[in-house]
Design a protein around this motif. Structure first.
Motif, PDB file in Angstrom:
ATOM      1  N   LYS A   1      -8.727   5.233  -2.352  1.00  0.00           N
ATOM      2  CA  LYS A   1      -9.445   6.128  -1.446  1.00  0.00           C
ATOM      3  C   LYS A   1      -8.833   7.507  -1.565  1.00  0.00           C
ATOM      4  O   LYS A   1      -7.614   7.672  -1.453  1.00  0.00           O
ATOM      5  CB  LYS A   1      -9.326   5.637  -0.008  1.00  0.00           C
ATOM      6  CG  LYS A   1     -10.019   6.527   1.017  1.00  0.00           C
ATOM      7  CD  LYS A   1      -9.842   5.942   2.410  1.00  0.00           C
ATOM      8  CE  LYS A   1     -10.436   6.833   3.484  1.00  0.00           C
ATOM      9  NZ  LYS A   1     -10.248   6.248   4.838  1.00  0.00           N
TER      10      LYS A   1
ATOM     11  N   GLU B   1     -14.247   6.495  -1.857  1.00  0.00           N
ATOM     12  CA  GLU B   1     -13.579   5.205  -2.046  1.00  0.00           C
ATOM     13  C   GLU B   1     -14.119   4.491  -3.265  1.00  0.00           C
ATOM     14  O   GLU B   1     -15.324   4.604  -3.599  1.00  0.00           O
ATOM     15  CB  GLU B   1     -13.809   4.297  -0.828  1.00  0.00           C
ATOM     16  CG  GLU B   1     -12.948   4.603   0.358  1.00  0.00           C
ATOM     17  CD  GLU B   1     -13.061   3.550   1.448  1.00  0.00           C
ATOM     18  OE1 GLU B   1     -13.725   3.821   2.459  1.00  0.00           O
ATOM     19  OE2 GLU B   1     -12.478   2.461   1.278  1.00  0.00           O
ATOM     20  N   LYS B   2     -13.214   3.745  -3.906  1.00  0.00           N
ATOM     21  CA  LYS B   2     -13.608   2.909  -5.029  1.00  0.00           C
ATOM     22  C   LYS B   2     -12.625   1.766  -5.116  1.00  0.00           C
ATOM     23  O   LYS B   2     -11.455   1.981  -5.428  1.00  0.00           O
ATOM     24  CB  LYS B   2     -13.608   3.718  -6.321  1.00  0.00           C
ATOM     25  CG  LYS B   2     -14.019   2.950  -7.561  1.00  0.00           C
ATOM     26  CD  LYS B   2     -13.961   3.866  -8.778  1.00  0.00           C
ATOM     27  CE  LYS B   2     -14.327   3.126 -10.043  1.00  0.00           C
ATOM     28  NZ  LYS B   2     -14.264   4.019 -11.236  1.00  0.00           N
ATOM     29  N   GLU B   3     -13.096   0.589  -4.811  1.00  0.00           N
ATOM     30  CA  GLU B   3     -12.253  -0.616  -4.810  1.00  0.00           C
ATOM     31  C   GLU B   3     -11.024  -0.368  -3.934  1.00  0.00           C
ATOM     32  O   GLU B   3     -11.146  -0.135  -2.735  1.00  0.00           O
ATOM     33  CB  GLU B   3     -11.894  -0.998  -6.243  1.00  0.00           C
ATOM     34  CG  GLU B   3     -13.117  -1.377  -7.064  1.00  0.00           C
ATOM     35  CD  GLU B   3     -12.771  -1.785  -8.486  1.00  0.00           C
ATOM     36  OE1 GLU B   3     -13.699  -2.201  -9.200  1.00  0.00           O
ATOM     37  OE2 GLU B   3     -11.605  -1.697  -8.882  1.00  0.00           O
ATOM     38  N   ARG B   4      -9.823  -0.404  -4.498  1.00  0.00           N
ATOM     39  CA  ARG B   4      -8.602  -0.271  -3.702  1.00  0.00           C
ATOM     40  C   ARG B   4      -8.140   1.185  -3.555  1.00  0.00           C
ATOM     41  O   ARG B   4      -7.086   1.440  -2.972  1.00  0.00           O
ATOM     42  CB  ARG B   4      -7.482  -1.101  -4.361  1.00  0.00           C
ATOM     43  CG  ARG B   4      -7.763  -2.591  -4.327  1.00  0.00           C
ATOM     44  CD  ARG B   4      -6.706  -3.363  -5.081  1.00  0.00           C
ATOM     45  NE  ARG B   4      -6.734  -3.087  -6.514  1.00  0.00           N
ATOM     46  CZ  ARG B   4      -7.611  -3.614  -7.352  1.00  0.00           C
ATOM     47  NH1 ARG B   4      -8.528  -4.450  -6.907  1.00  0.00           N
ATOM     48  NH2 ARG B   4      -7.559  -3.316  -8.641  1.00  0.00           N
TER      49      ARG B   4
ATOM     50  N   ASP C   1      -3.570  -1.896 -11.417  1.00  0.00           N
ATOM     51  CA  ASP C   1      -3.617  -0.518 -10.910  1.00  0.00           C
ATOM     52  C   ASP C   1      -2.493   0.332 -11.476  1.00  0.00           C
ATOM     53  O   ASP C   1      -2.425   1.546 -11.228  1.00  0.00           O
ATOM     54  CB  ASP C   1      -3.546  -0.502  -9.380  1.00  0.00           C
ATOM     55  CG  ASP C   1      -4.760  -1.151  -8.732  1.00  0.00           C
ATOM     56  OD1 ASP C   1      -4.588  -1.861  -7.721  1.00  0.00           O
ATOM     57  OD2 ASP C   1      -5.880  -0.957  -9.246  1.00  0.00           O
TER      58      ASP C   1
ATOM     59  N   LYS D   1      -2.844  -4.039  -7.142  1.00  0.00           N
ATOM     60  CA  LYS D   1      -2.643  -5.133  -8.081  1.00  0.00           C
ATOM     61  C   LYS D   1      -1.983  -4.581  -9.335  1.00  0.00           C
ATOM     62  O   LYS D   1      -2.043  -3.366  -9.590  1.00  0.00           O
ATOM     63  CB  LYS D   1      -3.982  -5.786  -8.423  1.00  0.00           C
ATOM     64  CG  LYS D   1      -4.682  -6.419  -7.227  1.00  0.00           C
ATOM     65  CD  LYS D   1      -5.972  -7.079  -7.640  1.00  0.00           C
ATOM     66  CE  LYS D   1      -6.628  -7.770  -6.436  1.00  0.00           C
ATOM     67  NZ  LYS D   1      -7.892  -8.461  -6.820  1.00  0.00           N
TER      68      LYS D   1
ATOM     69  N   SER E   1       0.820  -1.205   0.000  1.00  0.00           N
ATOM     70  CA  SER E   1       0.000   0.000   0.000  1.00  0.00           C
ATOM     71  C   SER E   1       0.858   1.261   0.000  1.00  0.00           C
ATOM     72  O   SER E   1       1.977   1.265   0.518  1.00  0.00           O
ATOM     73  CB  SER E   1      -0.923   0.006   1.221  1.00  0.00           C
ATOM     74  OG  SER E   1      -1.755  -1.130   1.225  1.00  0.00           O
TER      75      SER E   1
END
Lengths: 111, 112
Positions: free
Chosen positions: B63, B58-61, B82, B79, B18
């Motif tokens: 923010k 937020e949207k999937e992974r 991304d 992933k 992250s």
């Protein structure tokens, strides 16, 4: 189909020639924008328009001319193309209540 | 003059690692702050709009958060798909013609 389209997708022109890039949107968005994108500079604003017949200069307007006689069209003209204007050009549109939607871009090469 | 600065310019991540992207801005009368994703050879694709300090989306992974001077895009457990350039933009108010100003972008590469 609804959307924003740019033409041509690719263009090669000679130094000193006039060239016009077209942008057409079908949403009747009030606001339209022209950007150029070069490595290391991100998207730089060339001209923008708040409505038909209203245009304003952005960050890098020199050498470019725009017009907006109809809400849906926002053509960008290079009056006398120079090699420094080789770039990828993006058109975008939005309304007061939406995000900006972008066209697929025009890759212009000036030789 | 409206200004947007993004950092870092490039980010290499391992899958699952992250991280956060920063967008600092100055604008006369912020109407909205936008995050876009851009894949090679394509136009920017909208991700989020933030309107006021303290707002989060937020949207999937992904923010996005907003303060009075900056915005962050957090990528959680990224992933390879991304991988893209992430662009931040500020839109000035109606008095400034709703001008939309972009930062230079952050190129993100996520390795498997």
């Amino acid at each position: 189909d609804a959307g924003i389209t740019q033409s041509p997708r690719y263009k090669i022109t000679e130094t000193g020639r006039q060239v016009t890039l077209m942008c057409h949107q079908t949403w009747s968005h009030s606001y339209m924008f022209w950007y150029r994108q070069d490595l290391g500079h991100g998207l730089r604003l060339i001209y923008y328009s708040a409505a038909a017949d209203i245009t304003d200069k952005g960050e890098v307007p020199d050498g470019y001319v725009v017009s907006r006689s109809k809400t849906e069209n926002f053509p960008l003209t290079l009056e006398s193309a120079t090699r420094s204007q080789t770039s990828v050009y993006f058109c975008a549109s939005c309304s007061l209540n939406t995000e900006a939607f972008f066209g697929q871009g025009t890759r212009l090469t000036v030789v | 003059e409206d200004q947007v600065t993004q950092s870092p310019e490039a980010l290499r991540l391992q899958e699952g690692e992250s991280s956060s992207l920063n967008c600092s801005y100055t604008v006369s009368g912020l109407r909205g702050l936008f995050w876009y994703r851009q894949d090679p050879g394509k136009g920017p694709e909208f991700l989020f709009t933030l309107y006021s300090a303290g707002e989060e989306k937020e949207k999937e992974r992904l923010k996005a958060t907003l303060t009075k001077k900056e915005s962050f895009l957090h990528i959680t457990a990224p992933k390879p798909e991304d991988s893209a350039t992430y662009l931040c933009a500020v839109q000035a108010g109606e008095a400034a013609g709703n001008k939309l100003t972009f930062g230079g972008g952050t190129r993100v590469l996520v390795k498997p």
